[in-house]
Design an enzyme around this catalytic site. Structure first.
Site, PDB file in Angstrom:
ATOM      1  N   ASP A  11      35.089  48.093  47.604  1.00 17.59           N
ATOM      2  CA  ASP A  11      34.185  47.499  46.864  1.00 17.59           C
ATOM      3  C   ASP A  11      33.206  48.572  46.116  1.00 17.59           C
ATOM      4  O   ASP A  11      33.295  49.652  46.595  1.00 17.59           O
ATOM      5  CB  ASP A  11      33.369  46.714  48.089  1.00 17.59           C
ATOM      6  N   SER A 117      35.879  45.038  42.249  1.00 17.29           N
ATOM      7  CA  SER A 117      34.420  44.535  42.019  1.00 17.29           C
ATOM      8  C   SER A 117      33.994  43.457  41.528  1.00 17.29           C
ATOM      9  O   SER A 117      34.733  43.188  40.340  1.00 17.29           O
ATOM     10  CB  SER A 117      33.468  45.907  41.694  1.00 17.29           C
TER      11      SER A 117
HETATM   12  C1  2OP Z   1      30.829  44.047  44.528  1.00 18.66           C
HETATM   13  O1  2OP Z   1      31.860  43.472  44.279  1.00 18.66           O
HETATM   14  C2  2OP Z   1      30.285  42.761  46.277  1.00 18.66           C
HETATM   15  O2  2OP Z   1      28.657  43.491  44.818  1.00 18.66           O
HETATM   16  C3  2OP Z   1      29.890  43.930  45.595  1.00 18.66           C
HETATM   17  O3  2OP Z   1      30.935  45.043  44.100  1.00 18.66           O
END
Ligand code: 2OP
Length: 221
Positions: A11, A117
């Site tokens: 992430d 992300s």
């Molecule tokens: C991302 O998807 C969940 O904000 C976080 O990078």
């Protein structure tokens, strides 16, 4: 005995990049309000991703991020100019990495590394480059082509498709517990970076591993 991992998928916001590295600029604009604003801004940004996914009213993370900022300023009674919006939107393109990130990624380079992300491509490419991480990841994957957000299962499938690695040979790393649970529910081996010693989200798909920061990850893979 768990299967040997071939890839690690990270992430971005909150895991590699510190979204609260904009607090200084927020404090410059609204002295003493930076921390409260940054926290409410992040909370609202994520809420809007979940609500827009359920409503099927997608718009990209850059615009949702600005919507969260506008809400947070209104809620805190802070006047927000369009110049300040522009400056804060730009600040999101050069977030700092958490202190242990670069060294940890260097110790994981024997695996295929990727980012998955909510961030729009227009955000992810610069934030990765500005952090000096260009070339570290074999893929930087945005949810944007799907017009929906995490933890929708189709989002995690994007990584399987792009990397060409079966889901049970992919490790997923997130500091957002709900994201780690979504990835676990999908079928990845999951590592939750519990930076704030928070309880596990009750989503019936608890992360496989809970660690304090990325420095602990190389010994687990
Ligand atoms: C991302 O998807 C969940 O904000 C976080 O990078």
């Amino acid at each position: 005995m768990s299967v040997k991992l071939k890839a690690l998928v990270f992430d971005a916001y909150g895991t590699l990049f510190d979204v609260h590295s904009v607090v200084r600029l927020c404090d410059e604009f609204w002295p003493g309000q930076g921390t409260a604003l940054s926290q409410l801004w992040r909370t609202k940004q994520l809420e809007y991703t979940w609500q827009r996914s359920l409503m099927r009213r997608y718009k990209d993370f850059s615009d949702v991020t600005v919507d969260g900022l506008r809400y947070a300023c209104a809620a805190l009674g802070l006047s927000l100019s369009e110049l300040q919006v522009t400056r804060l939107r730009e600040a999101y393109l050069s977030l700092t990495t958490f202190p242990e990130v670069k060294e940890a990624l260097g110790k994981l380079s024997h695996l295929q590394l990727a980012i998955l992300s909510n961030g729009a491509p227009s955000m992810l490419d610069p934030v990765v480059a500005n952090a000096g991480l260009r070339g570290v990841f074999s893929a930087v994957i945005s949810v944007d082509p799907l017009n929906t957000y995490k933890p929708t299962p189709d989002v995690y499938q994007l990584a399987v498709k792009r990397l060409g690695v079966p889901k049970n040979e992919i490790g997923f790393v997130s500091s957002n517990c709900w994201d780690a649970c979504g990835a676990k529910s999908f079928g990845f081996r999951t590592f939750w970076i519990n930076r704030s010693d928070a309880p596990v989200d009750r989503l019936d798909a608890a992360p496989d591993h809970v660690i304090r920061n990325l420095a602990e990850l190389p010994d687990l893979v």
